[in-house]
Design a protein around this motif. Structure first.
Motif, PDB file in Angstrom:
ATOM      1  N   ILE A  78      47.532  46.121  74.942  1.00 30.94           N
ATOM      2  CA  ILE A  78      46.878  45.562  73.536  1.00 30.94           C
ATOM      3  C   ILE A  78      47.451  46.471  72.757  1.00 30.94           C
ATOM      4  N   ASN A  79      47.648  45.532  71.310  1.00 34.73           N
ATOM      5  CA  ASN A  79      48.127  46.131  70.181  1.00 34.73           C
ATOM      6  C   ASN A  79      47.281  47.244  69.566  1.00 34.73           C
ATOM      7  N   SER A  80      47.686  48.616  69.780  1.00 36.74           N
ATOM      8  CA  SER A  80      46.848  49.791  69.430  1.00 36.74           C
ATOM      9  C   SER A  80      46.651  49.794  67.834  1.00 36.74           C
ATOM     10  N   ASP A  81      47.791  49.304  67.146  1.00 38.89           N
ATOM     11  CA  ASP A  81      47.763  49.235  65.627  1.00 38.89           C
ATOM     12  C   ASP A  81      46.333  48.221  65.270  1.00 38.89           C
ATOM     13  N   VAL A  82      46.358  47.050  65.775  1.00 39.66           N
ATOM     14  CA  VAL A  82      45.377  46.049  65.617  1.00 39.66           C
ATOM     15  C   VAL A  82      43.972  46.636  65.933  1.00 39.66           C
ATOM     16  N   ALA A  83      43.926  47.121  67.063  1.00 37.83           N
ATOM     17  CA  ALA A  83      42.593  47.935  67.514  1.00 37.83           C
ATOM     18  C   ALA A  83      42.043  48.874  66.818  1.00 37.83           C
ATOM     19  N   PHE A  84      43.229  49.583  66.224  1.00 37.81           N
ATOM     20  CA  PHE A  84      42.800  50.751  65.355  1.00 37.81           C
ATOM     21  C   PHE A  84      42.201  50.488  64.188  1.00 37.81           C
ATOM     22  N   VAL A  85      42.699  49.387  63.203  1.00 35.52           N
ATOM     23  CA  VAL A  85      42.425  49.009  61.916  1.00 35.52           C
ATOM     24  C   VAL A  85      41.110  48.090  62.170  1.00 35.52           C
ATOM     25  N   GLN A  86      40.996  47.465  63.392  1.00 35.73           N
ATOM     26  CA  GLN A  86      39.577  46.865  63.689  1.00 35.73           C
ATOM     27  C   GLN A  86      38.476  47.759  63.499  1.00 35.73           C
ATOM     28  N   MET A  87      38.681  49.229  64.113  1.00 42.42           N
ATOM     29  CA  MET A  87      37.726  50.127  64.177  1.00 42.42           C
ATOM     30  C   MET A  87      37.339  50.463  62.789  1.00 42.42           C
ATOM     31  N   CYS A  88      38.487  50.817  62.118  1.00 44.42           N
ATOM     32  CA  CYS A  88      38.201  51.213  60.873  1.00 44.42           C
ATOM     33  C   CYS A  88      37.532  50.177  59.943  1.00 44.42           C
ATOM     34  N   ALA A 131      36.255  50.219  76.087  1.00 45.91           N
ATOM     35  CA  ALA A 131      35.415  49.073  75.881  1.00 45.91           C
ATOM     36  C   ALA A 131      35.971  48.030  74.766  1.00 45.91           C
ATOM     37  N   HIS A 132      36.637  48.725  73.797  1.00 41.31           N
ATOM     38  CA  HIS A 132      36.877  47.946  72.552  1.00 41.31           C
ATOM     39  C   HIS A 132      38.292  47.407  73.066  1.00 41.31           C
ATOM     40  N   ILE A 133      39.148  48.120  73.552  1.00 41.38           N
ATOM     41  CA  ILE A 133      40.484  47.657  74.016  1.00 41.38           C
ATOM     42  C   ILE A 133      40.185  46.190  75.023  1.00 41.38           C
ATOM     43  N   GLN A 134      39.527  46.534  76.055  1.00 39.54           N
ATOM     44  CA  GLN A 134      39.004  45.415  76.938  1.00 39.54           C
ATOM     45  C   GLN A 134      38.606  44.262  76.408  1.00 39.54           C
ATOM     46  N   HIS A 135      37.637  44.450  75.381  1.00 38.65           N
ATOM     47  CA  HIS A 135      37.012  43.005  74.739  1.00 38.65           C
ATOM     48  C   HIS A 135      38.333  42.512  73.806  1.00 38.65           C
TER      49      HIS A 135
END
Length: 193
Positions: A78-88, A131-135
């Motif tokens: 999973i794209n960690s850049d996408v996940a990180f900005v989504q967290m932000c 859990a975020h990455i899995q979702h």
């Protein structure tokens, strides 16, 4: 017969144009808006991006989160850049202020509906990131998870793989129709780090 062929060609062109309209490349590095893609940014670059937007944050904690996003994202594809900005976006750069609070280790609003259903809780920040990455995995791909499932809401994403890119999260992950555009804006800013 020729008329039918012309109509089919016109329809095919319209579909092609609209499908391309949702893809917006990010100039510079090979960053992607795809969910099931490799992240480009390092934990240090993610941390620097974050601190530029919330300089009062605990740098060690943010770096630890960024490291979790890079490792957990790479493990599940999973794209960690996408996940990180989504967290932000979801946490307001860890300022919170909504139903989810910092002690919940819920970095993407999983299960956050109303004051009665404030959202999922995770024992550690790493489990919250996992859990975020899995979702995101449930939204972005149909391949099986590699790790043990800890996202209690994974099963509710139907059909699996329904949002291959960030724009598919608009109106699905969040009711906000501009959600993908907001994530895209953050990715463009991240590209400068």
């Amino acid at each position: 017969m020729k008329f039918c062929v012309k109509i089919l060609l016109v329809c095919a062109c319209v579909v092609f144009i609209f499908s391309c309209a949702s893809f917006r490349p990010i100039k510079g590095e090979q960053m992607s808006t795809l969910i099931a893609a490799p992240g480009v940014k390092s934990a240090t670059q993610l941390t620097n991006f974050f601190l530029a937007n919330n300089p009062q944050s605990d740098k060690k904690y943010v770096k630890k989160l960024a490291t979790y996003y890079v490792h957990e994202g790479a493990y599940e594809g999973i794209n960690s850049d996408v996940a990180f900005v989504q967290m932000c976006l979801e946490t307001g750069f860890l300022r919170y202020g909504g139903l989810v609070t910092a002690d919940m280790n819920n970095f993407c609003g999983l299960g956050s509906i109303d004051s009665t259903n404030r959202g999922e809780r995770f024992a550690t920040p790493q489990l919250g990131v996992r859990a975020h990455i899995q979702h995101l995995h449930a939204y972005g791909t149909t391949v099986p998870l590699k790790g043990k499932l800890i996202d209690n809401r994974y099963k509710y994403v139907q059909p699996r793989g329904k949002a291959p890119d960030i724009f598919g999260l608009s109106g699905t992950w969040a009711s906000d129709k501009q959600y993908g555009d907001k994530l895209y804006g953050l990715l463009v800013k991240l590209n400068n780090f």
